[in-house]
Design a protein around this motif. Structure first.
Motif, PDB file in Angstrom:
ATOM      1  N   GLU A   1       0.840  -1.187   0.000  1.00 45.74           N
ATOM      2  CA  GLU A   1       0.000   0.000   0.000  1.00 45.74           C
ATOM      3  C   GLU A   1       0.880   1.244   0.000  1.00 45.74           C
ATOM      4  O   GLU A   1       2.008   1.221   0.503  1.00 45.74           O
ATOM      5  CB  GLU A   1      -0.913   0.033   1.236  1.00 45.74           C
ATOM      6  CG  GLU A   1      -1.989  -1.026   1.261  1.00 45.74           C
ATOM      7  CD  GLU A   1      -2.870  -0.908   2.494  1.00 45.74           C
ATOM      8  OE1 GLU A   1      -2.526  -0.119   3.401  1.00 45.74           O
ATOM      9  OE2 GLU A   1      -3.884  -1.614   2.555  1.00 45.74           O
ATOM     10  N   PRO A   2       0.350   2.364  -0.540  1.00 48.87           N
ATOM     11  CA  PRO A   2       1.138   3.603  -0.511  1.00 48.87           C
ATOM     12  C   PRO A   2       1.144   4.228   0.872  1.00 48.87           C
ATOM     13  O   PRO A   2       0.154   4.155   1.609  1.00 48.87           O
ATOM     14  CB  PRO A   2       0.401   4.499  -1.513  1.00 48.87           C
ATOM     15  CG  PRO A   2      -1.018   4.018  -1.456  1.00 48.87           C
ATOM     16  CD  PRO A   2      -0.933   2.530  -1.234  1.00 48.87           C
ATOM     17  N   MET A   3       2.244   4.826   1.234  1.00 46.33           N
ATOM     18  CA  MET A   3       2.336   5.615   2.456  1.00 46.33           C
ATOM     19  C   MET A   3       2.885   6.990   2.095  1.00 46.33           C
ATOM     20  O   MET A   3       3.931   7.104   1.454  1.00 46.33           O
ATOM     21  CB  MET A   3       3.259   4.955   3.478  1.00 46.33           C
ATOM     22  CG  MET A   3       3.443   5.779   4.756  1.00 46.33           C
ATOM     23  SD  MET A   3       4.519   4.946   5.933  1.00 46.33           S
ATOM     24  CE  MET A   3       5.637   6.281   6.343  1.00 46.33           C
TER      25      MET A   3
ATOM     26  N   MET B   1       5.722   2.937  -1.749  1.00 43.84           N
ATOM     27  CA  MET B   1       4.910   1.727  -1.672  1.00 43.84           C
ATOM     28  C   MET B   1       5.558   0.810  -0.653  1.00 43.84           C
ATOM     29  O   MET B   1       6.709   0.404  -0.826  1.00 43.84           O
ATOM     30  CB  MET B   1       4.824   1.056  -3.036  1.00 43.84           C
ATOM     31  CG  MET B   1       4.216   1.927  -4.124  1.00 43.84           C
ATOM     32  SD  MET B   1       2.541   2.497  -3.733  1.00 43.84           S
ATOM     33  CE  MET B   1       1.658   0.937  -3.698  1.00 43.84           C
ATOM     34  N   ARG B   2       4.797   0.485   0.392  1.00 42.71           N
ATOM     35  CA  ARG B   2       5.392  -0.271   1.489  1.00 42.71           C
ATOM     36  C   ARG B   2       4.441  -1.339   2.003  1.00 42.71           C
ATOM     37  O   ARG B   2       3.247  -1.363   1.679  1.00 42.71           O
ATOM     38  CB  ARG B   2       5.844   0.649   2.596  1.00 42.71           C
ATOM     39  CG  ARG B   2       4.956   1.141   3.722  1.00 42.71           C
ATOM     40  CD  ARG B   2       3.537   1.074   3.662  1.00 42.71           C
ATOM     41  NE  ARG B   2       2.803   1.627   4.802  1.00 42.71           N
ATOM     42  CZ  ARG B   2       1.537   1.908   4.744  1.00 42.71           C
ATOM     43  NH1 ARG B   2       0.855   1.708   3.618  1.00 42.71           N
ATOM     44  NH2 ARG B   2       0.879   2.383   5.782  1.00 42.71           N
TER      45      ARG B   2
ATOM     46  N   GLY C   1       9.563  -3.408  -0.209  1.00 43.88           N
ATOM     47  CA  GLY C   1      10.635  -2.606  -0.790  1.00 43.88           C
ATOM     48  C   GLY C   1      11.921  -2.756  -0.005  1.00 43.88           C
ATOM     49  O   GLY C   1      11.917  -2.688   1.223  1.00 43.88           O
ATOM     50  N   ARG C   2      13.039  -2.956  -0.695  1.00 42.29           N
ATOM     51  CA  ARG C   2      14.329  -3.141  -0.011  1.00 42.29           C
ATOM     52  C   ARG C   2      14.702  -1.914   0.806  1.00 42.29           C
ATOM     53  O   ARG C   2      15.175  -2.017   1.935  1.00 42.29           O
ATOM     54  CB  ARG C   2      15.428  -3.430  -1.038  1.00 42.29           C
ATOM     55  CG  ARG C   2      15.274  -4.728  -1.782  1.00 42.29           C
ATOM     56  CD  ARG C   2      16.274  -4.852  -2.912  1.00 42.29           C
ATOM     57  NE  ARG C   2      16.148  -3.737  -3.844  1.00 42.29           N
ATOM     58  CZ  ARG C   2      17.171  -3.176  -4.475  1.00 42.29           C
ATOM     59  NH1 ARG C   2      18.401  -3.606  -4.254  1.00 42.29           N
ATOM     60  NH2 ARG C   2      16.986  -2.196  -5.320  1.00 42.29           N
ATOM     61  N   HIS C   3      14.522  -0.731   0.211  1.00 39.94           N
ATOM     62  CA  HIS C   3      14.893   0.490   0.921  1.00 39.94           C
ATOM     63  C   HIS C   3      13.994   0.719   2.125  1.00 39.94           C
ATOM     64  O   HIS C   3      14.437   1.256   3.139  1.00 39.94           O
ATOM     65  CB  HIS C   3      14.842   1.687  -0.035  1.00 39.94           C
ATOM     66  CG  HIS C   3      13.544   1.825  -0.758  1.00 39.94           C
ATOM     67  ND1 HIS C   3      13.271   1.160  -1.926  1.00 39.94           N
ATOM     68  CD2 HIS C   3      12.446   2.563  -0.474  1.00 39.94           C
ATOM     69  CE1 HIS C   3      12.053   1.477  -2.336  1.00 39.94           C
ATOM     70  NE2 HIS C   3      11.526   2.321  -1.478  1.00 39.94           N
ATOM     71  N   ASN C   4      12.709   0.319   2.029  1.00 40.60           N
ATOM     72  CA  ASN C   4      11.803   0.465   3.165  1.00 40.60           C
ATOM     73  C   ASN C   4      12.228  -0.421   4.325  1.00 40.60           C
ATOM     74  O   ASN C   4      12.144  -0.025   5.493  1.00 40.60           O
ATOM     75  CB  ASN C   4      10.378   0.112   2.756  1.00 40.60           C
ATOM     76  CG  ASN C   4       9.748   1.152   1.849  1.00 40.60           C
ATOM     77  OD1 ASN C   4      10.176   2.298   1.839  1.00 40.60           O
ATOM     78  ND2 ASN C   4       8.754   0.749   1.084  1.00 40.60           N
TER      79      ASN C   4
END
Length: 284
Positions: free
Chosen positions: A35-37, A58-59, A197-200
């Motif tokens: 979902e988008p944050m 997107m997380r 997401g990797r960065h998330n």
């Protein structure tokens, strides 16, 4: 029983071939939620308060507060917990909290440059900037070469992927998440975060470390479940991590970045082997 915010069920058909025959099975599958944050920022400028939308990512829901905190840290918006007055979910016109919109209120003394809002953040875009510009941006952000930490037994690294895999509860059920983890010099798992997401995932991990007052992380090992890209190395350097190991391959700019900032970078950590790309002195 509490609802898991990271997954949902989906009825599917599975197709199987056995010899010349095809079979179909009706099954219940478990999907990772994406979902988008949105992160909004409230800051002081010229003696007045201003508010802007900072980023949308997107997380996988869960650990949203630490995700926001880690993003603010690794993108150079804040340098410490003291720069953050509050971090709360936004409310709608009826006073209900919005699950996907967060507002960060910066302290008056936070040295925030609104011009940062005009560029693409590293975590949301890997293109549009050249390597030299990327390195210069880190320099201006105040990132310094990482300090020497404890010597790590090279054999110990080989044990870390198995520990990471065993601790990935949601990945084990869905197969759809990236993960990153922090280990100490004895190879003990200290913390882990998962996200689509990797960065998330890394922002969640570093956001928790910031909240707990654990930065810098010079005596920690960071393990990435996939490849080592520029944006992940950039984030790890902001946290002062001296040794990054990835199950997958590093990119060329990731290697250049680790080399420039005296960080040890290991890639292809799997199948009882690994490659050391930069500064092997930390591995005995």
């Amino acid at each position: 029983m509490a609802t898991d915010p990271t997954t949902r069920h989906r009825a599917i058909e599975r197709v199987l071939r056995s010899g010349e025959e095809q079979q179909r099975q009706h099954l219940d599958d478990l999907l990772v939620i994406e979902e988008p944050m949105e992160l909004r920022i409230d800051y002081a400028i010229a003696g007045k308060r201003a508010s802007r939308s900072l980023a949308i990512t997107m997380r996988t829901p869960g650990d949203d507060e630490d995700l926001a905190r880690g993003f603010l840290l690794t993108e150079g918006i804040i340098n410490s917990e003291a720069d953050l007055l509050s971090l709360k979910r936004c409310t709608d016109g009826q006073g209900e909290e919005s699950p996907n919109i967060w507002r960060a209120t910066l302290a008056e003394g936070c040295n925030f440059d609104p011009g940062k809002l005009q560029r693409n953040f590293y975590s949301t875009s890997s293109c549009g900037v050249c390597g030299k510009a990327s390195l210069d941006a880190l320099h201006h952000q105040g990132v310094m070469p990482v300090a020497d930490g404890p010597a790590i037994d090279a054999e110990l690294l080989l044990q870390l992927p198995e520990q990471l895999c065993a601790a990935q509860a949601t990945f084990d059920r869905t197969g759809g998440l990236h993960a990153c983890a922090l280990f100490n010099a004895r190879g003990e798992l200290l913390d882990l975060a998962e996200d689509v997401g990797r960065h998330n995932a890394l922002d969640k991990l570093l956001g928790r470390a910031l909240r707990r007052g654990q930065l810098p992380l010079g005596d920690r090992i960071l393990l990435l479940s996939g490849r080592a890209s520029f944006e992940l190395i950039q984030k790890s350097l902001v946290a002062g991590i001296g040794l990054v190991a990835a199950v997958g391959a590093p990119s060329s700019l990731a290697v250049d970045l680790s080399d420039t900032y005296a960080q040890t970078l290991v890639g292809f950590l799997r199948d009882a082997r690994f490659n050391i790309y930069t500064h092997p002195r930390r591995l005995t």
